[in-house]
Design an enzyme around this catalytic site. Sequence first.
Site, mmCIF file in Angstrom:
data_model
loop_
_atom_site.group_PDB
_atom_site.id
_atom_site.type_symbol
_atom_site.label_atom_id
_atom_site.label_comp_id
_atom_site.label_asym_id
_atom_site.label_seq_id
_atom_site.Cartn_x
_atom_site.Cartn_y
_atom_site.Cartn_z
ATOM 1 N N GLU A 46 -25.865 -23.935 19.096
ATOM 2 C CA GLU A 46 -24.583 -24.268 18.249
ATOM 3 C C GLU A 46 -23.811 -23.015 18.082
ATOM 4 O OE1 GLU A 46 -25.151 -28.255 15.796
ATOM 5 O OE2 GLU A 46 -26.094 -26.531 15.155
ATOM 6 N N GLY B 10 -29.073 -24.605 15.548
ATOM 7 C CA GLY B 10 -27.825 -23.791 15.160
ATOM 8 C C GLY B 10 -27.876 -22.626 16.048
ATOM 9 N N ALA C 236 -31.482 -22.987 12.611
ATOM 10 C CA ALA C 236 -31.474 -22.567 11.286
ATOM 11 C C ALA C 236 -32.599 -22.365 10.637
ATOM 12 C CB ALA C 236 -30.398 -23.732 10.752
ATOM 13 N N GLU D 160 -33.068 -30.678 16.889
ATOM 14 C CA GLU D 160 -32.894 -31.300 15.806
ATOM 15 C C GLU D 160 -33.983 -32.693 15.449
ATOM 16 O OE1 GLU D 160 -29.571 -28.539 15.855
ATOM 17 O OE2 GLU D 160 -30.625 -30.056 17.372
#
Length: 260
Positions: free
Chosen positions: A117, A114, A68, A137
């Site tokens: 994911e 992300g 992200a 993360e």
Amino acid sequence: MLKYENLLVEEKENILHVTINRPKALNALNQQTMSELEQLFGKDYADRKDIIGVLLTGSGDRAFVAGADIKEFIGVASEGSGKEMATRGQDVFFLIENFHRPVLALVNGFALGGGCELAMACHMRIAHETARFGQPEVNLGIIPGYGGTQRLNQLIGKGKAMELTLTGNMINAVEAHTLGLVNYCLPAGEAMAKALELLQTIGTKGPVAIEESIRAINAYYASSDFVAEAEAFGRASSTEDFMEGASAFVEKRKADFKGK
């Protein structure tokens, strides 16, 4: 239909090719990109029965999606806004997971945070041999928030999911294939051909059967607790540790966590 800024979208032989196109940012998922993915899967192509599948990849040869956009994350300063961001990201990825045609992730480089994911929300994953996967993360003092704590468990089991999530370590494509995170690990020149072969094969089957198969398989995992993940992401995002971790990442220095 929305004019996409961060997605390249092209139809070839009834296959929708979608490329996340932010190469200077290693295709990091900012809110604009998330909005475009939401528009594409939730509106523009939600009722398109003529396509046989979607091939999703990242531009360039370094990253599928490197994560992200951390600079945007720094603006998440409260538990409420953090939970809201996670829930929104989960909702976008649910659109992919529940799309009526198979979505294949062609992972052509880093798939981290992300990005991992996003790949896991797709129905299948084909990786270049040079691809790298991870949920790093915790290095920022936060947790996966776009479904990573749930789908990683589903794909590789609790033990390895715990290990990768708690250490933040990356794994290569060969190990990802061994663990079941990816369906195939192939040289770059063969990966695209394999993805197209799979989609073309699926395209010869009954469209209703394909749609119902996706729905039925997903139903098995319907009890996963994505709400708990979003709430935990919200709590983590309100900590001093997160602000320190995110700032350290942007400033390219080692984080000094205080446990607060």
